[in-house]
Scaffold this motif. Sequence first.
Motif, PDB file in Angstrom:
ATOM      1  N   HIS A 117       0.842  -1.124   0.127  1.00 48.27           N
ATOM      2  CA  HIS A 117       0.092   0.131   0.000  1.00 48.27           C
ATOM      3  C   HIS A 117       0.762   1.383  -0.026  1.00 48.27           C
ATOM      4  O   HIS A 117       0.461   2.141  -0.616  1.00 48.27           O
ATOM      5  N   LYS A 151      -7.716   6.784  -0.564  1.00 51.48           N
ATOM      6  CA  LYS A 151      -8.525   5.950   0.328  1.00 51.48           C
ATOM      7  C   LYS A 151      -8.317   4.517   0.134  1.00 51.48           C
ATOM      8  O   LYS A 151      -8.440   3.656   1.226  1.00 51.48           O
ATOM      9  N   GLU A 157      -5.907   2.639  -0.910  1.00 55.95           N
ATOM     10  CA  GLU A 157      -4.607   2.047  -0.123  1.00 55.95           C
ATOM     11  C   GLU A 157      -4.785   2.471   1.440  1.00 55.95           C
ATOM     12  O   GLU A 157      -4.187   1.753   2.101  1.00 55.95           O
ATOM     13  N   LEU A 158      -5.121   3.615   1.888  1.00 54.03           N
ATOM     14  CA  LEU A 158      -5.102   3.991   3.416  1.00 54.03           C
ATOM     15  C   LEU A 158      -5.891   3.256   4.134  1.00 54.03           C
ATOM     16  O   LEU A 158      -5.825   2.682   5.308  1.00 54.03           O
ATOM     17  N   LYS A 159      -7.150   2.495   3.387  1.00 52.12           N
ATOM     18  CA  LYS A 159      -7.948   1.784   4.544  1.00 52.12           C
ATOM     19  C   LYS A 159      -7.213   0.433   4.940  1.00 52.12           C
ATOM     20  O   LYS A 159      -7.676   0.070   6.109  1.00 52.12           O
ATOM     21  N   LEU A 188      -4.847   2.279   8.075  1.00 50.35           N
ATOM     22  CA  LEU A 188      -5.280   3.127   9.127  1.00 50.35           C
ATOM     23  C   LEU A 188      -6.811   2.683   9.591  1.00 50.35           C
ATOM     24  O   LEU A 188      -7.502   2.254   8.656  1.00 50.35           O
ATOM     25  N   SER A 240     -10.496   3.505  10.273  1.00 49.23           N
ATOM     26  CA  SER A 240     -11.560   3.989   9.105  1.00 49.23           C
ATOM     27  C   SER A 240     -11.844   5.486   9.289  1.00 49.23           C
ATOM     28  O   SER A 240     -11.923   6.243   8.380  1.00 49.23           O
ATOM     29  N   ARG A 275      -9.787   7.665  10.287  1.00 43.62           N
ATOM     30  CA  ARG A 275      -8.660   8.517   9.773  1.00 43.62           C
ATOM     31  C   ARG A 275      -8.515   8.487   8.383  1.00 43.62           C
ATOM     32  O   ARG A 275      -7.536   9.218   7.989  1.00 43.62           O
ATOM     33  N   VAL A 276      -9.070   7.475   7.596  1.00 44.82           N
ATOM     34  CA  VAL A 276      -8.733   7.463   6.122  1.00 44.82           C
ATOM     35  C   VAL A 276      -9.052   8.852   5.472  1.00 44.82           C
ATOM     36  O   VAL A 276      -8.333   9.137   4.719  1.00 44.82           O
ATOM     37  N   ALA A 315      -6.242  11.164   3.682  1.00 42.16           N
ATOM     38  CA  ALA A 315      -6.372  11.269   2.236  1.00 42.16           C
ATOM     39  C   ALA A 315      -6.506  12.616   1.723  1.00 42.16           C
ATOM     40  O   ALA A 315      -5.896  13.121   0.857  1.00 42.16           O
ATOM     41  N   GLN A 332       1.248  10.097  10.111  1.00 37.89           N
ATOM     42  CA  GLN A 332       0.054   9.748  10.554  1.00 37.89           C
ATOM     43  C   GLN A 332       0.134   8.262  10.736  1.00 37.89           C
ATOM     44  O   GLN A 332      -0.787   7.869  11.679  1.00 37.89           O
ATOM     45  N   LYS A 356      -3.069   0.895  11.966  1.00 31.70           N
ATOM     46  CA  LYS A 356      -3.620  -0.352  12.635  1.00 31.70           C
ATOM     47  C   LYS A 356      -2.533  -1.396  13.144  1.00 31.70           C
ATOM     48  O   LYS A 356      -1.436  -1.291  12.558  1.00 31.70           O
TER      49      LYS A 356
END
Length: 198
Positions: A84, A138, A140-142, A145, A147, A149-150, A154, A191, A197
Amino acid sequence: MPKTGMPDIRKPQLVNATMSVIDRVGLHAASIALISKEAGLSAGIINHYFGGKHGLLEETMREILRQHGRTIQNLLKYIPPEDHQSRINAIISGNFEGYQAESKVVKVWLAFWSYAMHDIQLSRLQRVNEKRLISHLKIELKALLPSERVIPVAQGVASLIDGLWLRGALNPQGIDVAKARDIINDYLNLQLQIYAKT
């Protein structure tokens, strides 16, 4: 009556001519006469295909957005779906390198942003572009991080991309891609250190 297949040749010719003229004289001075002369075509052909200068500018921006999308997709297709952070870096790079960093494309982007504030159709294109960037981030960030903070992260990354791109575009030396990537990654890493996570 235009020959069959000619729009496929003439439209890109006119879009390229538009970018070249904007690069040389700016948007306000980029008249239909100058664009048609640059393309080696009659001024009437712009009205025929695009309904005038505004339609041609819109199509020019659509082409830049299509190229932008293809650039990012091409960068992403070689990176495994589970990597990611590398995929986020590819999205960042796709905004600063290659076609998007060419002088004439940069100047059209700047003109587009200023016009989009006052034009409904160009504003819609800008919103589509912004939503696409946020959506890519979003995805990739899911995986990295929680949910809640996504979306904020982003939006933070997207804001840094836009801001650093704008500063670079207005700098005579151009965009310092490595520095831009470092700044964005500093923010992203912070971040992730705080919210990643476990």
